[in-house]
Design an enzyme around this catalytic site. Structure first.
Site, PDB file in Angstrom:
ATOM      1  N   ALA A   1       0.237  -1.451   0.124  1.00 30.54           N
ATOM      2  CA  ALA A   1       0.065  -0.204  -0.007  1.00 30.54           C
ATOM      3  C   ALA A   1       0.371   1.463  -0.266  1.00 30.54           C
ATOM      4  O   ALA A   1       0.020   2.328  -0.732  1.00 30.54           O
ATOM      5  CB  ALA A   1      -0.810  -0.771   1.369  1.00 30.54           C
TER       6      ALA A   1
ATOM      7  N   CYS B   1      16.786   1.393   0.317  1.00 28.10           N
ATOM      8  CA  CYS B   1      17.579   0.149   1.355  1.00 28.10           C
ATOM      9  C   CYS B   1      18.367  -0.548   0.285  1.00 28.10           C
ATOM     10  O   CYS B   1      19.714  -0.316   1.379  1.00 28.10           O
ATOM     11  CB  CYS B   1      16.479  -1.447   0.761  1.00 28.10           C
ATOM     12  SG  CYS B   1      14.895  -0.725   1.196  1.00 28.10           S
TER      13      CYS B   1
END
Ligand SMILES: *Cc1c(COP(=O)(O)O)cnc(C)c1O
Length: 396
Positions: free
Chosen positions: A203, A328
């Site tokens: 989401a 990341c």
């Protein structure tokens, strides 16, 4: 000064106020546990959950709401797909196929499976980042359990020919998983049209809340078998135990519907902003666009500037939120494995800035950002040259 122009929508997105509004009642009045069957609180939570599941299934083109397994995000969905399918079929099939440009949420579970004795083929891509389906065909064997190919790349925006890859996987009786975190909500993506057996998404990349995602698992034959990662209360048909975050799931469904309803107009708008930005950045000189011209995520631009260290430039550039690559990967401060796989030389990879244009951005913001970046790049280049001439430059 805190950043005021946000151009990092591949890392995450703000929650759309319409999504927040849909979620709010489920934090307070409607707080029931969807597994509580003995009272109205639980039953209402379960009804909201199943309603959201149906809407999410419909929005991605799934045949049945039961094909949606809720998770905490794309990382968990990728892990469940890769480790779950690999371990469930361990006895007969011990080989996986993926690409060199996957997100770490795919690459690192592959490494973990290698440590357990599985073998993994990491396929190369061309200079635009596109995978050749013939290379997938060549990598498949009787022992292949699963192929995992991201629908779209979050660094360079390339969209893969999934339909062709899916057709040849099906022919050979091999399952296909796709990390679609960057594709769903951004391009026209339908799990049945794409032909994938499993598909991960979340989401927070589509103006919904952080902490919720889903794994699409195709129903029917040949059956997709998955060994769960989490054991406990048996939620999600035993595939993912744990109390479901109903408020987040309600928001997830609303977020996905808004993206779907606005997709045509929004992607045209983002493409226009992207080209507007690229035109201005080219004027800086020594700017190279990484990734394909098309098909490409509409809000994505990745530019290597000659003679700069992008991390240093972005750190200096106050008021504009940008990144050098995947959030990341940039935390690891290693050069981007995606740009390396595209054959971008290390010096240009160090000078790469990733732009993720999104819902809130305006043409004025794009112009301001382009101007500020141009100034920052020129200043950085001057400084480097000056440093080199004075014999004190350490970073050339
Ligand atoms: C953001 C992202 C992920 C990780 O998603 P989380 O929901 O943050 O776990 C994985 N794959 C891709 C392609 C992504 O863009």
């Amino acid at each position: 000064m805190s950043p005021s122009i946000y151009l990092d929508h591949h890392a995450t997105t703000p929650v759309d106020p319409r999504v927040l509004e849909a979620m709010l009642p489920y934090f307070t009045e409607e707080f029931g546990n969807a597994s509580s069957r003995t009272h109205a609180y639980g039953l209402r939570a379960a009804a909201a959950l199943e309603d959201a599941r149906e809407r999410i299934a419909a929005a991605i083109g799934a045949a049945d709401p039961g094909e949606i397994v809720f998770t905490s995000g794309t990382t968990e969905s990728d892990n469940l797909a890769l480790q779950g399918v690999a371990r469930a079929g361990r006895a007969r099939r011990s080989h996986l196929v993926t690409t060199r440009i996957e997100h770490h949420a795919v690459l690192d579970p592959c490494r973990a499976l290698e440590a357990e004795g599985f073998s993994v083929s990491y396929l190369s891509v061309d200079a635009q980042g596109t995978l050749d389906p013939a290379d997938v065909a060549a990598a498949l064997s009787e022992r292949t359990a699963l192929v995992s190919v991201a629908a779209a790349n979050g660094e360079v925006g390339g969209v893969q020919p999934l339909t062709e890859i899916a057709a040849l996987c099906r022919e050979r009786g091999v399952l296909l998983h796709s990390d679609a975190a960057q594709a769903i909500g951004r391009i026209d993506f339908d799990v049945r049209a794409a032909g994938v057996d499993l598909c991960a998404f979340c989401a927070h990349k589509i103006y919904g809340p952080k902490g919720v995602g889903a794994l699409y698992v195709r129903s029917g034959r040949p059956r997709v078998r998955i060994a769960p990662l989490l054991h406990g209360g048996g939620q999600e048909r035993g595939l993912r135990s744990g109390t479901l975050p109903v408020p987040l799931i309600v928001g997830f469904a609303r977020a996905l519907e808004i993206c779907r309803d606005e997709l045509a107009s929004e992607s045209a708008r983002l493409r226009e902003l992207r080209e507007r930005l690229w035109t201005q950045l080219q004027a800086v000189g020594g700017a190279h666009r990484n990734g394909p011209a098309a098909p490409r995520l509409p809000g994505n631009l990745n530019v290597s500037f000659e003679g700069i260290d992008a991390v240093a430039v972005l750190t200096e550039l106050e008021g504009i939120a940008l990144s050098t690559g995947s959030a990341c990967a940039s935390g690891r401060s290693e050069p981007s494995h995606v740009l390396a796989a595209l054959g971008v030389p290390p010096a240009l990879a160090r000078g790469a800035i990733r732009f993720g244009i999104g819902r809130g951005n305006t043409p004025e913001e794009i112009d301001t950002a382009a101007q500020r970046i141009a100034e920052a790049v020129r200043a950085h280049r001057r400084q480097r040259r000056g440093g080199a001439q004075a014999g004190v430059g350490g970073a050339i």
